[in-house]
Design a protein around this motif. Structure first.
Motif, PDB file in Angstrom:
ATOM      1  N   ALA A  84       0.784  -1.284   0.186  1.00  0.00           N
ATOM      2  CA  ALA A  84      -0.004  -0.248  -0.079  1.00  0.00           C
ATOM      3  C   ALA A  84       0.834   1.523   0.427  1.00  0.00           C
ATOM      4  CB  ALA A  84      -0.888   0.471   1.316  1.00  0.00           C
ATOM      5  N   ALA A  85       1.858   1.392   0.550  1.00  0.00           N
ATOM      6  CA  ALA A  85       3.052   2.284   1.064  1.00  0.00           C
ATOM      7  C   ALA A  85       3.551   2.739  -0.146  1.00  0.00           C
ATOM      8  CB  ALA A  85       3.713   2.106   1.822  1.00  0.00           C
ATOM      9  N   LEU A  86       4.291   1.247  -0.868  1.00  0.00           N
ATOM     10  CA  LEU A  86       4.545   1.631  -2.416  1.00  0.00           C
ATOM     11  C   LEU A  86       4.032   2.425  -3.257  1.00  0.00           C
ATOM     12  CD1 LEU A  86       7.079   0.786  -3.869  1.00  0.00           C
ATOM     13  CD2 LEU A  86       6.529  -1.336  -4.527  1.00  0.00           C
ATOM     14  N   GLN A  87       2.405   1.485  -3.023  1.00  0.00           N
ATOM     15  CA  GLN A  87       1.615   2.120  -4.585  1.00  0.00           C
ATOM     16  C   GLN A  87       1.863   3.209  -4.128  1.00  0.00           C
ATOM     17  OE1 GLN A  87      -2.069   0.526  -6.254  1.00  0.00           O
ATOM     18  NE2 GLN A  87      -3.080   1.560  -4.294  1.00  0.00           N
ATOM     19  N   LYS A  88       1.411   3.638  -3.158  1.00  0.00           N
ATOM     20  CA  LYS A  88       0.995   5.766  -3.460  1.00  0.00           C
ATOM     21  C   LYS A  88       2.583   6.231  -3.749  1.00  0.00           C
ATOM     22  CE  LYS A  88       0.131   8.862   0.568  1.00  0.00           C
ATOM     23  NZ  LYS A  88      -0.397   8.808   2.440  1.00  0.00           N
ATOM     24  N   THR A  89       3.503   6.187  -3.073  1.00  0.00           N
ATOM     25  CA  THR A  89       5.276   6.836  -3.221  1.00  0.00           C
ATOM     26  C   THR A  89       5.099   6.784  -5.110  1.00  0.00           C
ATOM     27  OG1 THR A  89       6.527   5.885  -1.121  1.00  0.00           O
ATOM     28  CG2 THR A  89       7.516   6.501  -3.424  1.00  0.00           C
ATOM     29  N   LEU A  90       4.247   5.005  -5.689  1.00  0.00           N
ATOM     30  CA  LEU A  90       4.622   5.217  -7.312  1.00  0.00           C
ATOM     31  C   LEU A  90       4.207   6.182  -7.462  1.00  0.00           C
ATOM     32  CD1 LEU A  90       4.694   1.595  -7.691  1.00  0.00           C
ATOM     33  CD2 LEU A  90       7.202   3.171  -8.030  1.00  0.00           C
ATOM     34  N   LYS A  91       2.780   6.288  -7.671  1.00  0.00           N
ATOM     35  CA  LYS A  91       1.535   7.385  -7.620  1.00  0.00           C
ATOM     36  C   LYS A  91       2.427   8.526  -7.277  1.00  0.00           C
ATOM     37  CE  LYS A  91      -2.708   4.456  -7.490  1.00  0.00           C
ATOM     38  NZ  LYS A  91      -3.766   4.571  -6.801  1.00  0.00           N
ATOM     39  N   SER A  92       2.649   9.666  -6.352  1.00  0.00           N
ATOM     40  CA  SER A  92       2.905  10.141  -6.622  1.00  0.00           C
ATOM     41  C   SER A  92       4.289  10.670  -7.295  1.00  0.00           C
ATOM     42  CB  SER A  92       3.327  10.246  -5.082  1.00  0.00           C
ATOM     43  OG  SER A  92       4.015  12.132  -4.357  1.00  0.00           O
ATOM     44  N   ARG A  93       5.075   9.339  -7.435  1.00  0.00           N
ATOM     45  CA  ARG A  93       5.974   9.249  -8.434  1.00  0.00           C
ATOM     46  C   ARG A  93       5.649   9.977  -9.871  1.00  0.00           C
ATOM     47  NH1 ARG A  93       8.630   9.871  -3.996  1.00  0.00           N
ATOM     48  NH2 ARG A  93      10.457   9.441  -3.390  1.00  0.00           N
ATOM     49  N   LEU A  94       4.646   9.019 -10.123  1.00  0.00           N
ATOM     50  CA  LEU A  94       4.540   9.358 -11.406  1.00  0.00           C
ATOM     51  C   LEU A  94       3.593  10.348 -11.987  1.00  0.00           C
ATOM     52  CD1 LEU A  94       3.989   7.587 -14.215  1.00  0.00           C
ATOM     53  CD2 LEU A  94       1.311   7.556 -13.120  1.00  0.00           C
ATOM     54  N   GLU A  95       3.100  11.138 -10.687  1.00  0.00           N
ATOM     55  CA  GLU A  95       2.546  12.688 -11.116  1.00  0.00           C
ATOM     56  C   GLU A  95       4.273  13.526 -11.413  1.00  0.00           C
ATOM     57  OE1 GLU A  95      -0.174  12.687  -8.118  1.00  0.00           O
ATOM     58  OE2 GLU A  95      -1.496  11.496  -8.650  1.00  0.00           O
ATOM     59  N   SER A  96       4.838  13.039 -10.366  1.00  0.00           N
ATOM     60  CA  SER A  96       5.736  14.734  -9.863  1.00  0.00           C
ATOM     61  C   SER A  96       6.856  14.015  -9.649  1.00  0.00           C
ATOM     62  CB  SER A  96       5.652  15.633  -8.931  1.00  0.00           C
ATOM     63  OG  SER A  96       4.534  14.942  -7.468  1.00  0.00           O
ATOM     64  N   ALA A  97       7.836  13.270 -10.173  1.00  0.00           N
ATOM     65  CA  ALA A  97       8.667  12.620 -10.085  1.00  0.00           C
ATOM     66  C   ALA A  97       9.918  13.704  -9.911  1.00  0.00           C
ATOM     67  CB  ALA A  97       8.824  11.278 -10.566  1.00  0.00           C
ATOM     68  N   THR A 119       5.306  -0.855 -10.169  1.00  0.00           N
ATOM     69  CA  THR A 119       6.224  -0.316 -11.425  1.00  0.00           C
ATOM     70  C   THR A 119       5.397   0.173 -12.677  1.00  0.00           C
ATOM     71  OG1 THR A 119       8.087   0.042 -10.043  1.00  0.00           O
ATOM     72  CG2 THR A 119       7.725   1.236 -11.862  1.00  0.00           C
ATOM     73  N   LYS A 120       5.488  -0.995 -13.173  1.00  0.00           N
ATOM     74  CA  LYS A 120       4.406  -1.249 -14.709  1.00  0.00           C
ATOM     75  C   LYS A 120       3.351  -1.059 -14.190  1.00  0.00           C
ATOM     76  CE  LYS A 120       4.140  -3.522 -18.485  1.00  0.00           C
ATOM     77  NZ  LYS A 120       4.757  -2.761 -20.033  1.00  0.00           N
ATOM     78  N   CYS A 121       2.927  -1.706 -13.553  1.00  0.00           N
ATOM     79  CA  CYS A 121       1.486  -1.896 -13.004  1.00  0.00           C
ATOM     80  C   CYS A 121       0.612  -0.176 -13.021  1.00  0.00           C
ATOM     81  CB  CYS A 121       0.946  -2.784 -11.838  1.00  0.00           C
ATOM     82  SG  CYS A 121       1.512  -4.058 -12.262  1.00  0.00           S
ATOM     83  N   ILE A 122       1.470   0.616 -12.076  1.00  0.00           N
ATOM     84  CA  ILE A 122       1.131   1.986 -11.797  1.00  0.00           C
ATOM     85  C   ILE A 122       1.346   2.791 -13.578  1.00  0.00           C
ATOM     86  CG2 ILE A 122       1.638   4.070 -10.633  1.00  0.00           C
ATOM     87  CD1 ILE A 122       0.347   2.328  -8.710  1.00  0.00           C
ATOM     88  N   ALA A 123       2.653   2.886 -13.759  1.00  0.00           N
ATOM     89  CA  ALA A 123       2.844   3.329 -15.196  1.00  0.00           C
ATOM     90  C   ALA A 123       1.019   3.212 -16.266  1.00  0.00           C
ATOM     91  CB  ALA A 123       3.941   2.655 -16.194  1.00  0.00           C
ATOM     92  N   SER A 124       0.586   1.903 -15.984  1.00  0.00           N
ATOM     93  CA  SER A 124      -0.353   1.532 -17.043  1.00  0.00           C
ATOM     94  C   SER A 124      -2.218   1.621 -16.265  1.00  0.00           C
ATOM     95  CB  SER A 124      -0.146  -0.289 -17.382  1.00  0.00           C
ATOM     96  OG  SER A 124       1.476  -0.480 -18.162  1.00  0.00           O
TER      97      SER A 124
END
Length: 844
Positions: free
Chosen positions: A287-300, A349-354
Motif C-alpha cells: 500500500a505504501a509502495l503504491q502511494k509512493t509510485l503514484k506520487s512519483r508518476l505525478e511529480s517524480a 512500477t509497470k502497473c502504476i505506469a499502465s
C-alpha cells in the motif's frame, strides 16, 4: 454475509440496481445475464424447463458469476461437473423430498420456492440440507416481508430471496420494503444508542472504526458515498468539508449480525483527521509502495531512478526479467524475501505506469479464482530451457531443475552421520500427493461417465487417447490377428505366465478352516472368489503386458467369474497384441479400450456395454489413482480397490562387495519408469571413490539407454544415503518402506529376516528387480509411497474374500447360550438375549 438476496424480475431502475449491487449478490435470470450487472456479484437463475446449455453456464462462471441456480430436473446434469460451491439448487416446496443424496452433496445451497414463509418448515428443511446455505423465495410477490420476518428467517439460518419488485429506495410501504430497512432488519446492536460498529477498509486494509445508523446506511446505499453516524454531531457525510470523500464498493454484515464493513475507495488526504490514510497509522508494504509510485508518476524528482523507469519501458522490462531470474535462483528464506521485494517494486512500477492498482490486481486474482475451466499451465518454450540450480533439498522438498544435455547424470548424496533428525525425516518423504486437488479434477470425468456411459467414454477416449472408436469393449473370442506376436515375445510371455501362475496357485486358499471353539460350537472360515474384477493396465510411455499378467493370473487362479481388463487404445483404436495375448491367457471376459479416470469410472459404475466390477486393481498415473480413491468412497459405486498407488520406487543397499555396474543397472531399471520415479541408493561403509564408481556407471549406462531423457530428470532427484553399517542401512530402509528393495550384501539371504517394510525383496547380486517385474513368479503390483508399512502387494488372496460360518448343537447352545445372554443383557440388547433364552427354554 448476505442478509437478503435480491431477485431481479423484469425491468429494474438503474439507481436501485446499483444500490443492490453494493450490498451483495443479486439473482439474475439467465435471459438478462449478459446485460445486467456484467461486473457485479451475480447468481444466474436458469429457466425452469428450458434446455440446459452447459457451455454457456461455464462461460458465465468463467466471466465472474458467483453461482448458477439450477432447477432440480436438470441438477443431475451439472452435479459433479461444476464445482459444488458454484451451484445452488432451485426447488419447489412440493418436491423438496425428491432430492437425492448425490444431488444434495453436489450443491452448496438451495433456493426453495414456497407459497408462504413457514418458519417451522424452513427450520426442518435446513436440517435436511445441513451445512448448505438455504435461500427462501416466496411465490407471493404482492406483499413485501416485514422486518420481523426477515429477522426470524436469518435466526433460523435461512436467507430471504426478495423479488426486486418488492424493493424500493423510497420509504417502506404496504407494497414495497426499503432496501436499507431489509438490510438492517436482522441487525442487533449491543449499544444503548442503537448504533452499529462499522469497519471501513480499502484494498483489504483497515482505515478506521466508525458507527452507522439505519439512516446513514440508507443514504450510503442510495448515494454510493461514505455516510456514517457521528455520536456527537449526527449524520456524517465523509469528506463533505475536507474533500476526503469515499466511494462505497460493498457493504457487508458480519457473521454475528451486529457490525458492518464498508469497503471503499478513499479520496483526498486520507481517512483519518490527521490527514493520513488510516487511523491506525501510515500505510506499509505494498500500500505504501503504491502511494509512493503514484506520487512519483505525478511529480517524480528530475533524474530520479523511478522517473527513469517510467520514461524508459525497455529498462523497466529488463529489470523485471532480471529480478524474476534472481528470485528463481534464490535459496534461503531471506534471499527469497529480498529478491521478491525487488520484483514487486519493478512489477508495481509497470502497473502504476499502465494505470493498474493493487486493487485491480486483486480483482484479477479473484476473477481467475472463479474460473471453472483451467489452462494446462505449462511454461512457454522460451522459459523451459534448463537452468542449473542448487541441489540441496531432498526430493520431497521441491522438484530439481533438469540437467543440461552435457552434464553428468548424477544423484544427490547425504550422510546419515552428518544430518539432523529433521533432515533424515525429510529424506524419507515422498513428493506431496495433493489427493484432494486431484480428486476434484477427476470428479467431473467420473461423473460424466457415470451419467452418460458409453457416449462419454467415446468422447473422452477421442480427447485423451486420440483414438476415434465406434465401440468401447472387445469381448472374446478375440480375433487371432489382434494377437500376432514375434515368436520370441510369445515364448517369453508363456514362460512368465507359467511361473506367475505356479507361484500364485500355491497361495490360493481352497481348504476350509474348521475350529471347535468349545464342545458343540464349530466355527469355520472359507474363501470365495470376488465375482467381478477390473484390471487396469497402463499405456502411456510403455506397453505393459507384464501388468496384465500380474493382475490377470491371480484373478484367474482365484476363480473370478468376470475379468474385465481396461487399457488405453492406440491411436488407431487397437490394443497392443502383447496385452491382447495375455488377456486371452488369463481368460479375460472383456477388454475395455479406455484409460485414465474414465476407465476407472466405467469399471466402477458400468455402462451400456462395460460390465460393472466389484474391485479394481492396477497401477496408473495420478489421475487413475485419484479416480480409484474417489470411487471406492462412493456408496453408489460399491467398489473397492487394491491399494493406493504412486510413482515407482526402488531402494538398493550396497557395500564394497557389490558390483558397481550391477548397482547402477538396478537403479536405472526403476528410474526409467518416469520422471517422478523414486530411486534411493543406501551405501554401507563405501569410500568416496567407491561411491563415485557407482555414479560413473549410472552416467555411462544412462547415456546408452533409449529413455535417457526420462533418466536425466529422475536420477537428478534421486538420493545416495551413506550409512556406517548394514544394520543402519536396513533401519533406514524399514523407515522408508520401499516398493522394491534390492540387497547387495555378502550375507543378503540372512539379512531378509531383518526386513520389516518392503513391497518385494530382491536378494543377492544375481536377483535384479527386472526378474520380479516380469517372470520370476512374484507379483510386481506393489505398495508405493511408504504404504508398504501396512499394505501387501497384489496376490491371490487379493482376489478372494473370506466368509465365516458357525454351527452350534443343542448341547453347544446349553454351554454357550448363558454367556451370550449375559453379554447381551450387559449391552442392553434384550432381543439378542431373547433369541438365546427362547431356545434354551424350548430344550427344558
Amino acid at each position: 454475509m448476505s442478509v437478503f438476496l435480491p431477485v431481479l424480475d423484469g425491468q429494474v431502475d438503474d439507481a436501485l440496481l446499483q444500490s443492490l449491487a453494493r450490498i451483495g449478490p443479486v439473482i439474475v435470470p439467465a435471459l438478462q445475464a449478459a446485460s445486467i450487472l456484467p461486473n457485479g456479484s451475480r447468481y444466474i437463475l436458469l429457466d425452469n424447463g428450458a434446455p440446459l446449455n452447459l457451455d454457456q453456464i461455464v462461460q458465465w462462471l468463467d466471466q465472474g458469476a458467483e453461482k448458477v441456480v439450477i432447477p432440480l430436473a436438470q441438477a443431475k446434469e451439472v452435479v459433479g461437473v461444476l464445482p459444488r460451491e458454484r451451484v445452488l439448487l432451485l426447488l419447489d416446496v412440493a418436491n423438496a423430498s425428491a432430492v437425492s443424496e448425490t444431488v444434495r452433496n453436489g450443491v452448496s445451497g438451495v433456493l426453495i420456492k414456497t407459497p408462504t414463509l413457514d418458519l417451522d418448515f424452513i427450520s426442518q428443511f435446513s436440517k435436511f440440507f445441513s451445512g448448505a446455505s438455504i435461500h427462501v423465495l416466496s411465490i407471493d410477490a404482492s406483499v413485501p416481508p416485514t422486518p420481523s420476518t426477515i429477522r426470524e428467517l436469518r435466526r433460523s439460518g435461512a436467507i430471504l430471496a426478495l423479488p426486486s419488485a418488492l424493493l424500493t429506495l423510497s420509504a417502506s410501504s404496504a407494497q414495497q420494503i426499503n432496501v436499507a430497512d431489509a438490510l438492517v432488519a436482522p441487525l442487533v446492536s449491543d449499544r444503548t444508542d442503537g448504533l452499529f460498529p462499522t469497519v471501513v477498509t480499502e484494498d483489504g486494509r483497515s482505515l478506521g472504526l466508525v458507527y452507522s445508523s439505519a439512516e446513514s446506511i440508507k443514504e450510503s446505499i442510495v448515494t454510493g458515498k461514505g455516510v456514517y453516524q457521528s455520536r456527537k454531531h449526527g449524520l456524517w457525510r465523509k469528506g463533505e468539508t475536507s474533500g476526503a470523500t469515499q466511494e462505497i464498493l460493498t457493504i457487508r454484515v458480519d457473521c454475528d449480525q451486529d457490525a458492518l464493513e464498508y469497503d471503499v475507495i478513499q479520496h483526498g488526504a486520507g481517512f483519518c483527521h490527521l490527514e493520513q490514510s488510516s487511523c491506525f497509522g501510515q500505510a506499509k508494504g505494498l500500500a505504501a509502495l503504491q502511494k509512493t509510485l503514484k506520487s512519483r508518476l505525478e511529480s517524480a524528482p528530475e533524474g530520479s531512478y523511478t522517473q527513469r523507469l517510467f520514461k524508459d519501458p525497455a529498462l523497466l522490462r529488463a529489470k523485471i526479467m532480471e529480478e524474476a531470474d534472481e528470485l528463481c535462483r534464490a535459496e534461503s528464506k531471506e534471499e527469497v524475501a529480498f529478491e521478491a521485494a525487488d520484483l514487486f517494486y519493478f512489477a508495481l512500477t509497470k502497473c502504476i505506469a499502465s494505470g493498474v492498482t493493487v486493487a485491480d490486481i486483486e480483482q484479477s486474482l479473484d476473477n481467475k479464482a472463479k474460473k471453472v475451466t483451467r489452462r494446462k499451465g505449462d511454461a512457454k518454450p522460451q522459459w523451459t530451457q534448463s537452468v542449473a540450480g542448487p541441489s540441496k533439498p531432498p526430493p520431497a522438498a521441491a522438484p530439481e531443475p533438469a540437467l543440461a544435455a552435457d552434464e553428468p547424470i548424477r544423484m544427490r548424496t547425504y550422510d546419515l552421520a552428518r544430518i539432523t533428525p529433521e533432515e533424515r525425516a525429510q529424506l524419507l518423504r515422498r513428493p506431496v500427493l495433493k489427493s484432494e486437488e486431484m480428486i476434484a479434477k477427476v470428479k467431473p470425468i467420473v461423473d460424466n461417465v457415470r451419467t452418460r456411459g458409453d457416449a462419454a467414454l467415446l468422447e473422452l477416449t477421442a480427447k485423451f487417447d486420440k483414438a476415434q472408436l465406434k465401440s468401447t469393449v472387445v469381448f472374446p473370442p478375440f480375433a487371432p490377428e489382434s494377437m500376432q506376436l514375434d515368436p520370441a515375445v510369445r515364448d517369453a510371455i508363456d514362460v512368465a505366465y507359467a511361473n506367475v501362475y505356479k507361484f500364485h496357485a500355491a497361495q490360493a486358499q481352497n481348504s476350509t478352516l474348521v475350529v471347535e471353539t468349545m464342545p458343540g460350537v464349530v466355527c469355520s472360515r472359507f474363501a470365495r472368489p470376488i465375482a467381478r474384477v477390473g484390471l487396469y493396465v497402463p499405456g502411456g510411455t510403455a506397453i505393459l503386458p507384464s501388468t496384465a499378467l500380474m493382475l490377470g493370473v491371480p484373478a484367474q487362479v482365484a476363480g473370478c467369474n468376470e475379468i474385465v481388463l481396461a487399457t488405453p487404445p492406440r491411436p488407431d483404436g487397437s490394443i497392443s497384441p502383447e496385452v491382447m495375448y495375455v488377456a486371452q491367457l488369463v481368460g479375460a471376459s472383456a477388454i475395455l479400450k479406455a484409460g485414465g479416470a474414465q476407465a476407472v469410472a466405467a469399471l466402477a459404475y458400468g455402462t451400456e456395454t462395460v460390465p460393472k466390477v466389484d474391485k479394481i486393481f492396477g497401477p496408473g498415473n495420478q489421475w487413475v489413482t485419484a479416480a480409484k480413491m474417489f470411487v471406492q468412497n462412493d456408496t453408489d459405486a460399491l467398489v473397492s480397490i487394491d491399494m493406493p498407488a504412486g510413482p515407482s520406487e526402488v531402494l538398493v543397499i550396497a557395500d564394497s562387495s557389490a558390483n558397481p555396474a550391477f548397482v547402477a543397472a538396478d537403479l536405472l531399471s526403476q528410474a526409467e519408469h518416469g520422471i517422478d520415479s523414486q530411486v534411493v541408493l543406501v551405501t554401507v561403509n563405501l569410500s568416496d571413490e567407491e561411491v563415485a564408481a557407482i555414479e560413473r556407471e549410472v552416467d555411462a549406462q544412462a547415456h546408452a539407454l533409449p529413455r535417457v531423457e526420462i533418466l536425466r530428470q529422475s536420477v537428478a532427484k534421486s538420493l545416495i544415503v551413506k550409512t556406517s553399517s548394514p544394520e543402519e542401512a536396513i533401519g533406514f530402509s524399514n523407515d522408508y518402506a520401499p516398493e522394491h528393495l534390492i540387497i547387495h550384501l555378502p550375507d543378503a539371504s540372512a539379512r531378509v529376516a531383518s526386513i520389516q517394510n518392503a513391497g518385494s525383496v530382491f536378494v543377492g547380486p544375481f536377483t535384479p528387480e527386472s526378474c520380479g517385474d516380469y517372470a520370476s513368479g512374484t507379483n510386481h503390483t506393489l505398495p508405493t509411497n511408504g504404504y508398504a508399512r501396512q499394505f501387501s502387494g497384489v496376490n491371490t488372496l487379493s482376489f478372494q474374500k473370506h466368509i465365516t460360518s458357525q454351527e452350534i448343537t443343542a448341547d453347544g447352545l446349553k454351554g454357550l447360550g448363558p454367556v451370550v445372554a449375559t453379554l447381551a443383557d450387559c449391552e442392553g440388547l434384550g432381543a439378542h438375549a431373547n433369541a438365546v433364552r427362547i431356545r434354551l427354554a424350548a430344550m427344558q
